[in-house]
Write a protein that holds these residues in place. Structure first.
Motif, short mmCIF file in Angstrom:
data_model
loop_
_atom_site.label_atom_id
_atom_site.label_comp_id
_atom_site.label_asym_id
_atom_site.label_seq_id
_atom_site.Cartn_x
_atom_site.Cartn_y
_atom_site.Cartn_z
N PRO A 8 0.85 -1.19 0.00
CA PRO A 8 0.00 0.00 0.00
C PRO A 8 0.89 1.24 0.00
CG PRO A 8 0.16 -0.86 2.22
CD PRO A 8 1.01 -1.76 1.34
N LEU A 9 0.54 2.23 -0.75
CA LEU A 9 1.42 3.39 -0.77
C LEU A 9 0.67 4.68 -1.02
CD1 LEU A 9 2.35 4.38 -4.07
CD2 LEU A 9 2.58 1.91 -3.95
N TYR A 10 1.14 5.70 -0.38
CA TYR A 10 0.55 7.03 -0.52
C TYR A 10 1.70 8.03 -0.60
CZ TYR A 10 -2.21 11.17 0.65
OH TYR A 10 -2.79 12.40 0.65
N GLU A 12 4.76 7.96 -2.25
CA GLU A 12 6.06 7.35 -1.96
C GLU A 12 6.89 7.23 -3.24
OE1 GLU A 12 6.70 6.74 1.14
OE2 GLU A 12 4.89 6.11 2.19
N ASP A 41 -2.78 4.53 -3.09
CA ASP A 41 -3.93 4.99 -2.33
C ASP A 41 -4.19 6.47 -2.59
OD1 ASP A 41 -5.89 5.24 -0.44
OD2 ASP A 41 -4.55 5.14 1.29
N ASN A 69 -7.64 9.20 -1.73
CA ASN A 69 -6.98 8.57 -0.60
C ASN A 69 -8.02 7.97 0.36
OD1 ASN A 69 -5.64 9.55 2.44
ND2 ASN A 69 -4.64 8.04 1.16
N ASP A 92 5.51 -2.06 3.79
CA ASP A 92 5.33 -0.64 3.54
C ASP A 92 6.19 -0.24 2.35
OD1 ASP A 92 3.69 -0.66 5.67
OD2 ASP A 92 5.02 0.45 7.01
N ALA A 93 5.84 0.86 1.72
CA ALA A 93 6.54 1.28 0.52
C ALA A 93 7.75 2.16 0.83
CB ALA A 93 5.59 2.04 -0.40
N ASP A 94 7.91 2.54 2.10
CA ASP A 94 8.88 3.59 2.42
C ASP A 94 10.30 3.08 2.67
OD1 ASP A 94 8.31 2.27 4.69
OD2 ASP A 94 7.58 3.99 5.82
N GLN A 96 11.25 1.17 4.93
CA GLN A 96 11.55 0.91 6.34
C GLN A 96 11.59 -0.60 6.58
OE1 GLN A 96 8.68 4.01 8.29
NE2 GLN A 96 10.52 3.93 9.55
N LYS A 130 6.86 7.93 19.15
CA LYS A 130 6.13 6.84 18.53
C LYS A 130 6.41 5.52 19.23
CE LYS A 130 5.49 6.61 13.85
NZ LYS A 130 5.97 6.40 12.49
N ARG A 200 13.11 6.14 7.95
CA ARG A 200 12.53 6.52 6.67
C ARG A 200 13.56 7.26 5.84
NH1 ARG A 200 7.86 7.74 3.84
NH2 ARG A 200 6.05 6.80 4.79
N THR A 205 6.13 10.38 7.34
CA THR A 205 5.14 9.44 7.85
C THR A 205 3.73 9.95 7.58
OG1 THR A 205 4.32 8.30 9.81
CG2 THR A 205 5.29 10.47 10.15
N LYS A 206 2.81 9.02 7.38
CA LYS A 206 1.43 9.39 7.04
C LYS A 206 0.51 9.33 8.24
CE LYS A 206 2.90 9.53 2.81
NZ LYS A 206 4.23 9.01 3.01
N ARG A 211 -3.18 8.31 15.88
CA ARG A 211 -3.26 6.87 15.65
C ARG A 211 -3.51 6.12 16.95
NH1 ARG A 211 2.18 4.56 13.55
NH2 ARG A 211 2.58 6.58 12.65
N1 UDP Z 1 -0.21 4.49 3.45
C1 UDP Z 1 -1.27 4.33 2.57
N2 UDP Z 1 -2.37 5.15 2.71
C2 UDP Z 1 -2.45 6.10 3.69
C3 UDP Z 1 -1.37 6.23 4.58
C4 UDP Z 1 -0.27 5.42 4.44
O1 UDP Z 1 -1.23 3.49 1.68
O2 UDP Z 1 -3.46 6.80 3.75
C5 UDP Z 1 0.99 3.64 3.29
C6 UDP Z 1 2.30 4.41 3.24
O3 UDP Z 1 2.55 4.91 1.95
C7 UDP Z 1 3.28 3.35 3.66
C8 UDP Z 1 2.51 2.54 4.68
O4 UDP Z 1 1.13 2.83 4.43
O5 UDP Z 1 3.64 2.51 2.58
C9 UDP Z 1 2.89 2.90 6.10
O6 UDP Z 1 2.81 4.31 6.30
P1 UDP Z 1 3.92 5.13 7.08
O7 UDP Z 1 5.28 4.68 6.66
O8 UDP Z 1 3.61 6.58 6.91
O9 UDP Z 1 3.64 4.71 8.57
P2 UDP Z 1 4.73 4.59 9.74
O10 UDP Z 1 5.89 3.78 9.21
O11 UDP Z 1 5.11 5.98 10.08
O12 UDP Z 1 3.99 3.88 10.83
#
Ligand code: UDP
Ligand code: MG
Length: 316
Positions: A8-10, A12, A41, A69, A92-94, A96, A130, A200, A205-206, A211
């Motif tokens: 899933p990605l938003y 990225e 997304d 989104n 995740d797409a980031d 991490q 976090k 990251r 972060t999204k 949360r």
């Molecule tokens: N993501 C998504 N839709 C959203 C928010 C986040 O698809 O509305 C994706 C985001 O692109 C990432 C993954 O969910 O691939 C995790 O998000 P993020 O890295 O921001 O979360 P964190 O690592 O900070 O918990």
């Protein structure tokens, strides 16, 4: 096909070329047949353009683009519907999460018989704001869900036996509790693997601190629906009856107490002058309302098309 990777990605775009190249390298080195399903997304950057370009060079890459989104859970759910691999991996797409974890996750599902293996970011590279609430969050989730061996419910890196993703529905923000959803669907062999985590590299972060508030509300919802979803009266009826009876007894004590004092010539006050009278009355009213909520809940359940839906494992 061995593996489906659902991402899933938003917004990225910067991470995607590196991520897909890394996944491809791991898959080729290990001889896996695979597909990558990118669920965009509703990104407002050029993520979708990047995905289209990547897909041109690599037929294993597929994409779904949302018109707006919706959130991580809807993205995962849509990716799950399309996944065809025997083992489904989410990440995740980031960048991490590390694709190097894939072979071991695959082995745990196929050879060790797990239904779901969740990553555990034992050493996290996220801000303290976090990581500390996360500890509390996971402790609560463990207690409420009864899945005692998980340390990191919300880890984006997870592996599933294909049936699991086809039998759970991830909606709202429920991606935080996928192991709980899986358990409620009857997939109880849930394992954990310590995974590498990185800070990251690109983008931001999204998810903010909200949360944690939303996470707790969702946990309460899941607890309630999994225990009383099919029989709300057992919850509201018990609570309502208890409150009503306590209120009733208290009112009777106040009323008979006054009569007793009158009969014995003691000084007495009007029941309406006693604060306890109003407290008891309130309890009786709230109790009745809870009880009636139970009835309404039962009417709603009666109309639910899934009221007689059960997860059948095998038939003979
Ligand atoms: N993501 C998504 N839709 C959203 C928010 C986040 O698809 O509305 C994706 C985001 O692109 C990432 C993954 O969910 O691939 C995790 O998000 P993020 O890295 O921001 O979360 P964190 O690592 O900070 O918990
Ligand atoms: Mg992240």
């Amino acid at each position: 096909m061995d593996i489906s990777v659902v991402i899933p990605l938003y917004n990225e775009a910067e991470s995607l070329p590196e991520l897909t190249a890394w996944i491809d390298r791991v898959m080729t080195d290990n001889g896996f047949t695979y597909e990558v399903i990118m669920v965009d997304d509703g990104s407002t950057d050029n993520s979708w353009q990047v995905i289209q370009d990547l897909a041109k060079d690599n037929p294993s890459i597929h994409g779904i683009s949302f018109r707006r989104n919706y959130g991580k859970s809807p993205a995962l759910n849509t990716g799950f519907a399309r996944a065809q691999g025997d083992v489904v991996i989410t990440m995740d797409a980031d960048l991490q999460d590390s694709p190097d974890e894939i072979p071991e996750l695959y082995r745990m599902i196929t050879a060790e018989g797990y239904d779901l293996v969740s990553g555990w970011k034992k050493k996290r590279y996220d801000p303290l704001s976090k990581t500390i609430p996360t500890k509390l969050f996971n402790a609560t989730a463990r207690r409420v869900s009864g899945i005692k061996n998980l340390h990191d419910f919300n880890c984006g890196l997870k592996a599933y036996r294909k049936e699991v993703v086809k039998h759970i529905e991830v909606y709202g923000d429920m991606h935080r509790y996928i192991p709980y959803l899986a358990k409620n669907a009857g997939f109880s062999r849930i394992g954990e693997k310590v995974v590498h985590h990185q800070a990251r590299k690109y983008g931001t972060t999204k998810f903010g601190l909200d949360r944690f508030v939303n996470g707790y509300l969702d946990l309460a919802t899941l607890w309630f629906t999994s225990r009383f979803g099919a029989k709300p009266m057992h919850f509201f009826g018990l609570l309502g009856s208890l409150m009503f009876v306590i209120g009733l007894i208290a009112v009777m004590v106040i009323g008979f107490g006054k009569l007793w004092d009158m009969a014995h010539g003691n000084p007495y006050i009007l029941v309406t002058d006693s604060p306890y009278f109003y407290l008891s009355l309130t309890m009786m009213i709230l109790g009745s309302m809870l009880f009636l909520t139970g009835f309404i809940g039962e009417l709603i359940v009666r109309n639910s098309p899934s009221r007689n839906h059960y997860e059948v494992k095998e038939t003979l």
